[in-house]
Write a protein that holds these residues in place. Structure first.
Motif, short mmCIF file in Angstrom:
data_model
loop_
_atom_site.label_atom_id
_atom_site.label_comp_id
_atom_site.label_asym_id
_atom_site.label_seq_id
_atom_site.Cartn_x
_atom_site.Cartn_y
_atom_site.Cartn_z
N THR A 1 61.12 80.86 52.87
CA THR A 1 60.27 81.53 51.89
C THR A 1 59.57 82.74 52.51
O THR A 1 59.43 82.86 53.73
N ALA A 2 59.06 83.61 51.64
CA ALA A 2 58.42 84.85 52.08
C ALA A 2 57.18 84.61 52.94
O ALA A 2 56.99 85.32 53.94
N PRO A 3 56.28 83.66 52.60
CA PRO A 3 55.11 83.46 53.47
C PRO A 3 55.48 83.09 54.90
O PRO A 3 54.86 83.58 55.86
N ARG B 1 58.24 83.82 56.40
CA ARG B 1 58.86 85.00 57.01
C ARG B 1 57.82 86.01 57.46
O ARG B 1 57.97 86.65 58.51
N ARG B 2 56.75 86.16 56.69
CA ARG B 2 55.70 87.10 57.09
C ARG B 2 55.02 86.64 58.39
O ARG B 2 54.69 87.46 59.25
N VAL B 3 54.81 85.34 58.52
CA VAL B 3 54.14 84.82 59.71
C VAL B 3 55.02 84.99 60.95
O VAL B 3 54.54 85.39 62.02
N GLY C 1 66.45 84.98 53.97
CA GLY C 1 65.64 84.48 55.08
C GLY C 1 66.27 83.33 55.83
O GLY C 1 65.57 82.53 56.46
N ARG D 1 59.99 94.70 65.41
CA ARG D 1 60.31 96.12 65.25
C ARG D 1 60.57 96.78 66.60
O ARG D 1 61.52 97.52 66.76
N TYR E 1 65.43 82.72 59.55
CA TYR E 1 64.15 82.04 59.79
C TYR E 1 64.34 80.53 59.69
O TYR E 1 63.86 79.78 60.54
N ARG F 1 57.82 86.94 61.33
CA ARG F 1 58.62 88.16 61.45
C ARG F 1 58.50 88.82 62.83
O ARG F 1 59.50 89.31 63.36
N GLU G 1 62.22 89.07 63.64
CA GLU G 1 62.66 90.45 63.39
C GLU G 1 61.66 91.44 63.95
O GLU G 1 61.02 92.19 63.21
#
Length: 382
Positions: A334-336, A338-340, A286, A348, A289, A342, A346
């Motif tokens: 961190t993943a949280p 990145r989810r917010v 990540g 689509r 980010y 994305r 990134e």
């Protein structure tokens, strides 16, 4: 990649085609994810240390040492993971959604942030003049777009270095698209294109790691000795060498020297990157980010004078700033987070591209008449 035979050993996981910018890889080598995380940590720390360099020779020495190699290391790793890039539809799509679109989104976002923070509603939005950290996305876009050219050349690194030298002696190569920086770090990217997994395997041997220790110590000692006299702008590559107060021709010697120094320190750094799965490995996936988001925090510290507190300029304060920078960049990877973010980093954008199956069907339909005509012609000749 050849299958394992009795006379050949299975290559390490890193030998699989790289994922970023190239062919997809089923196995991620934790070594490179660890390297990317540690490199982005150096980027964040370097930005956080800059206000501390004006009153501390020790911080200046560490700052100069890090700036001598951290962006070259980023460019080299980016080049390594771009080895499989071509102008195929899938890879061009990833280049647009993973580099071009985030550049536009965050360039606009940073400009709006500046307008709000500085109460300057007239500050212009310019996609041709990258703001702060955004120059690297412009460079990455140009580098990857030209990757097929560099892969086709027999000796691409000397040619890339010659272009970097040409840029360093040309004041007219200025701020548009950050071309000075694009050219300055281009040799590192192109070198990454030519590297193979076995090069990193050799780099991580015990002998090389031991040799890397005096290299790092020597760089810090030299930086401490030269700190009062050296201009950190040499490592920024924002303009030609004339801006450093030296003749234009000095770039002919300074650019290769800085490139060699960057490679030496990058090799010493990569030699000590751990190769096993660690808690930082996932964070290494990540880093884009962290790179794009940390600039808002760094610029906030400048806009609202966070460094005006005198205690931050003491040894304890400097260590606190370092710890805060590491914690900040770690959180942003961190993943949280990145989810917010994305959809911005990134996206689509499936609506903007043809589906792979539909494109293949169209290509098959176009080629079918040609095949039929060819068969008919062959039959007519008999």
């Amino acid at each position: 990649m050849q299958q394992e035979t009795p006379t050949r050993t299975q290559p390490p996981p890193a030998a699989a085609p790289p994922r970023e910018g190239g062919a997809r890889s089923r196995v991620r080598d934790p070594y490179f994810d660890n390297a990317k995380y540690l490199t982005i940590v150096l980027v964040a720390c370097g930005h956080a240390w800059e206000p501390l360099t004006y009153g501390s020779r020790a911080v200046t020495a560490v700052y100069l040492t890090v700036y001598a190699f951290h962006m070259p290391a980023f460019a080299l790793i980016s080049g390594y993971f771009s080895r499989g890039f071509d102008l195929g539809p899938g890879r061009v799509r990833r280049l647009l959604t993973g580099v071009a679109v985030p550049y536009i989104v965050f360039e606009v976002a940073y400009t709006l942030f500046y307008r709000w923070a500085q109460d300057d509603p007239g500050y212009p939005i310019s996609l041709l003049d990258p703001w702060y950290v955004m120059w690297f996305l412009v460079a990455l876009f140009i580098w990857r777009l030209t990757t097929p050219l560099w892969l086709a050349l027999r000796h691409p690194v000397p040619i890339a270095l010659a272009l970097a030298v040409l840029g360093s002696v040309s004041p007219e190569v200025g701020g548009d698209l950050a071309l000075q920086r694009v050219l300055a770090f281009l040799p590192c990217f192109v070198l990454g294109l030519k590297l193979r997994p076995e090069h990193f395997t050799r780099l991580r041997t015990r002998r090389v790691r031991l040799a890397a220790l005096p290299v790092g110590v020597g760089a810090l000692v030299a930086a401490y000795a030269l700190a009062p006299r050296i201009d950190a702008g040499w490592f920024y590559h924002r303009g030609s060498v004339a801006g450093r107060g030296v003749p234009h021709w000095a770039g002919v010697f300074a650019t290769p020297a800085l490139f060699a120094l960057a490679l030496l320190l990058t090799a010493a750094f990569l030699a000590w990157v751990p190769g096993r799965q660690l808690w930082i490995t996932t964070l290494g996936t990540g880093t884009m980010y962290g790179y794009l988001l940390h600039g808002f925090v760094i610029k906030s510290s400048r806009f609202w004078s966070w460094y005006d507190h005198p205690w931050l300029h003491t040894p304890i304060g400097e260590l606190t700033v370092t710890a805060a920078a590491i914690a900040m960049i770690t959180l942003l990877c961190t993943a949280p987070v990145r989810r917010v973010f994305r959809p911005l980093v990134e996206p689509r954008m499936t609506w903007a591209f043809q589906r792979e199956g539909k494109r293949a069907a169209q290509n098959a339909a176009k080629s079918a008449p040609n095949k039929t005509q060819h068969i008919k012609t062959v039959q007519d000749t008999h």
